[in-house]
Design a protein around this motif. Structure first.
Motif, mmCIF file in Angstrom:
data_model
loop_
_atom_site.group_PDB
_atom_site.id
_atom_site.type_symbol
_atom_site.label_atom_id
_atom_site.label_comp_id
_atom_site.label_asym_id
_atom_site.label_seq_id
_atom_site.Cartn_x
_atom_site.Cartn_y
_atom_site.Cartn_z
ATOM 1 N N GLN A 3 0.800 -1.414 0.200
ATOM 2 C CA GLN A 3 0.008 0.074 -0.119
ATOM 3 C C GLN A 3 1.066 1.187 0.118
ATOM 4 O OE1 GLN A 3 -2.748 0.593 2.551
ATOM 5 N NE2 GLN A 3 -3.536 -1.518 2.770
ATOM 6 N N TYR A 6 0.310 5.575 3.832
ATOM 7 C CA TYR A 6 -0.832 6.554 4.313
ATOM 8 C C TYR A 6 -0.095 7.355 5.400
ATOM 9 C CZ TYR A 6 -4.009 4.751 0.603
ATOM 10 O OH TYR A 6 -4.717 4.503 -0.389
ATOM 11 N N TYR A 13 -3.104 14.176 1.496
ATOM 12 C CA TYR A 13 -4.133 13.461 0.819
ATOM 13 C C TYR A 13 -5.160 14.260 0.180
ATOM 14 C CZ TYR A 13 -7.661 9.784 -0.196
ATOM 15 O OH TYR A 13 -8.657 9.057 -0.874
ATOM 16 N N PHE A 46 -15.990 1.536 5.066
ATOM 17 C CA PHE A 46 -14.898 0.566 5.707
ATOM 18 C C PHE A 46 -13.618 0.989 5.557
ATOM 19 C CE2 PHE A 46 -18.239 -2.824 5.441
ATOM 20 C CZ PHE A 46 -18.103 -3.528 6.654
ATOM 21 N N CYS A 48 -12.628 4.883 5.252
ATOM 22 C CA CYS A 48 -12.924 6.290 4.998
ATOM 23 C C CYS A 48 -12.085 7.239 4.990
ATOM 24 C CB CYS A 48 -13.785 6.709 6.598
ATOM 25 S SG CYS A 48 -12.441 6.748 8.005
ATOM 26 N N GLY A 49 -10.563 7.066 4.767
ATOM 27 C CA GLY A 49 -9.674 7.811 4.851
ATOM 28 C C GLY A 49 -9.756 8.883 5.389
ATOM 29 N N SER A 70 -5.306 3.322 8.788
ATOM 30 C CA SER A 70 -4.573 4.451 8.945
ATOM 31 C C SER A 70 -4.960 5.321 10.037
ATOM 32 C CB SER A 70 -3.999 5.099 7.824
ATOM 33 O OG SER A 70 -3.356 6.348 8.081
ATOM 34 N N MET A 73 -4.715 8.751 8.489
ATOM 35 C CA MET A 73 -6.022 9.489 7.827
ATOM 36 C C MET A 73 -6.959 9.842 8.760
ATOM 37 S SD MET A 73 -4.979 9.130 4.580
ATOM 38 C CE MET A 73 -6.050 8.832 3.452
ATOM 39 N N MET A 93 -10.521 -3.607 7.251
ATOM 40 C CA MET A 93 -11.731 -3.945 6.713
ATOM 41 C C MET A 93 -11.796 -5.508 6.381
ATOM 42 S SD MET A 93 -11.765 -2.816 2.734
ATOM 43 C CE MET A 93 -10.372 -2.064 2.146
ATOM 44 N N PHE A 108 -13.495 4.743 -3.680
ATOM 45 C CA PHE A 108 -12.265 5.199 -4.309
ATOM 46 C C PHE A 108 -11.273 4.400 -4.072
ATOM 47 C CE2 PHE A 108 -9.647 9.494 -4.409
ATOM 48 C CZ PHE A 108 -9.384 9.470 -5.731
ATOM 49 N N ALA A 110 -10.494 1.683 -2.540
ATOM 50 C CA ALA A 110 -9.827 1.280 -1.476
ATOM 51 C C ALA A 110 -9.849 -0.484 -1.424
ATOM 52 C CB ALA A 110 -10.627 1.721 -0.179
ATOM 53 N N LEU A 114 -6.717 -4.807 -1.637
ATOM 54 C CA LEU A 114 -6.785 -5.899 -1.204
ATOM 55 C C LEU A 114 -6.553 -7.175 -2.442
ATOM 56 C CD1 LEU A 114 -10.388 -5.942 0.519
ATOM 57 C CD2 LEU A 114 -8.044 -5.355 1.683
HETATM 58 C C1 LIG Z 1 -7.672 5.749 -1.524
HETATM 59 S S1 LIG Z 1 -7.963 5.839 0.060
HETATM 60 C C2 LIG Z 1 -9.997 5.911 -0.053
HETATM 61 C C3 LIG Z 1 -10.502 6.897 1.193
HETATM 62 C C4 LIG Z 1 -11.726 7.651 0.980
HETATM 63 N N1 LIG Z 1 -12.758 6.370 0.733
HETATM 64 C C5 LIG Z 1 -11.751 8.557 -0.149
HETATM 65 O O1 LIG Z 1 -12.524 8.332 -0.914
HETATM 66 O O2 LIG Z 1 -11.038 9.509 -0.012
HETATM 67 C C6 LIG Z 1 -8.094 4.281 0.589
HETATM 68 C C7 LIG Z 1 -7.907 4.402 2.002
HETATM 69 O O3 LIG Z 1 -8.076 2.630 2.146
HETATM 70 C C8 LIG Z 1 -7.615 2.476 3.508
HETATM 71 N N2 LIG Z 1 -7.098 1.259 3.612
HETATM 72 C C9 LIG Z 1 -6.384 0.583 3.202
HETATM 73 N N3 LIG Z 1 -6.587 -1.061 3.121
HETATM 74 C C10 LIG Z 1 -7.550 -1.030 4.399
HETATM 75 C C11 LIG Z 1 -7.837 -2.196 4.974
HETATM 76 N N4 LIG Z 1 -7.565 -3.323 4.791
HETATM 77 N N5 LIG Z 1 -8.936 -1.725 5.856
HETATM 78 C C12 LIG Z 1 -9.525 -0.363 6.073
HETATM 79 N N6 LIG Z 1 -8.688 0.451 5.469
HETATM 80 C C13 LIG Z 1 -7.897 0.177 4.495
HETATM 81 C C14 LIG Z 1 -6.231 3.686 3.584
HETATM 82 O O4 LIG Z 1 -5.754 3.471 4.794
HETATM 83 C C15 LIG Z 1 -7.000 4.483 3.049
HETATM 84 O O5 LIG Z 1 -7.526 5.336 3.971
#
Ligand SMILES: C[S@@+](CC[C@H](N)C(=O)[O-])C[C@H]1O[C@@H](n2cnc3c(N)ncnc32)[C@H](O)[C@@H]1O
Length: 251
Positions: A3, A6, A13, A46, A48-49, A70, A73, A93, A108, A110, A114
């Motif tokens: 990843q 973050y 961001y 799940f 939220c960033g 994070s 975030m 998540m 977005f 996220a 995975l």
């Molecule tokens: C591209 S950002 C999207 C955030 C928000 N939804 C937006 O539209 O701005 C991706 C987010 O996914 C989170 N993330 C990545 N893997 C994750 C996981 N396994 N569980 C929860 N959050 C995760 C990151 O920390 C990051 O904040």
């Protein structure tokens, strides 16, 4: 899946990913309309960033549980949500247990953090977080469109902004790995404080992409009954040309 860092990127961001916020705002309007039609009152986000959806939805009156992996975030999201009905949780998540809600969202790209197997498990988990007739919304870049013309706008991105009084530049190069259906991203964030030597952060990560058939199969296998696809921010979906897939599913 590797990843972005973050923790280091959180303070940049909103400037580089949500710049102008028009797309997030349009998506929040679309979600609000969808949720009103389905009498949704409670929402779990799940990933939220910094709160792009969680804060917008809370402002529209939904009771939101907002999770992210994070802490950095989340710290920014918490600040933006002062006085709003949002419960923030540091959670992964892939293993989160956040109770049942009328709607669940993961926005977005996220999900692209995975692996395919983790994504399949996550869809089952997301469905288990829904009340009967609950709605799940998730988006991801469309591999088919990215294999064609859509990729041109992602190949190289260059943005700059004044952040906390510093000039910050963010450059990103993307490569499409066709065999693994992944996007490889390399970035350089450079901040210049007056005449001091610039501070540089280099990062690289990969994102899993899906075409609509594959995404549909994963959602169907997770047990969702009604699955509809839209393009970015709720416009009409074309499996060949829409940059991203916005899936709206019912339990
Ligand atoms: C591209 S950002 C999207 C955030 C928000 N939804 C937006 O539209 O701005 C991706 C987010 O996914 C989170 N993330 C990545 N893997 C994750 C996981 N396994 N569980 C929860 N959050 C995760 C990151 O920390 C990051 O904040």
């Amino acid at each position: 899946m590797k990843q972005p860092d973050y923790a280091a990127y959180a303070r940049f961001y909103d400037y580089f990913e949500l710049a102008g916020c028009e797309e997030s705002e349009e998506l929040n309007i679309f979600l609000d309309e969808l949720f009103r039609m389905n009498s949704i009152k409670t929402v779990v986000d799940f990933a939220c960033g910094t709160g792009a959806q969680a804060v917008g939805l809370a402002r529209s009156g939904y009771k939101v549980t907002a999770a992210d992996l994070s802490a950095e975030m989340l710290k920014i999201a918490r600040k933006k949500a002062t006085g709003l009905p949002v419960k923030f949780v540091t959670a992964d998540m892939r293993v989160a247990e956040l109770g049942c809600h009328d709607a669940a969202i993961c926005i977005f790209n996220a999900i692209g953090h995975l692996t395919r197997e983790e994504c399949a498990d996550f869809f089952v988990r997301a469905r288990n977080h829904l009340n009967p007739q609950g709605v799940f919304v998730a988006d991801i870049l469309n591999f088919k469109a990215m294999s064609g013309k859509a990729f041109a706008q992602y190949r190289r991105m260059r943005r700059e902004a004044i952040i906390d009084g510093l000039l910050v530049q963010h450059v990103r190069n993307c490569t499409l790995l066709k065999e693994s259906r992944q996007l490889k991203i390399e970035s350089l964030t450079r901040s210049q404080d007056g005449k001091n030597t610039p501070r540089e952060i280099r990062d690289d990560w990969q994102m899993q992409l899906y075409d609509s058939d594959e995404f549909y199969t994963l959602l169907k296998s997770a047990g969702f009954s009604e699955i509809n696809f839209f393009g970015p921010v709720g416009c009409e979906f074309d499996s060949e040309t829409s940059d991203s897939i916005l899936a709206i599913c019912q339990k």
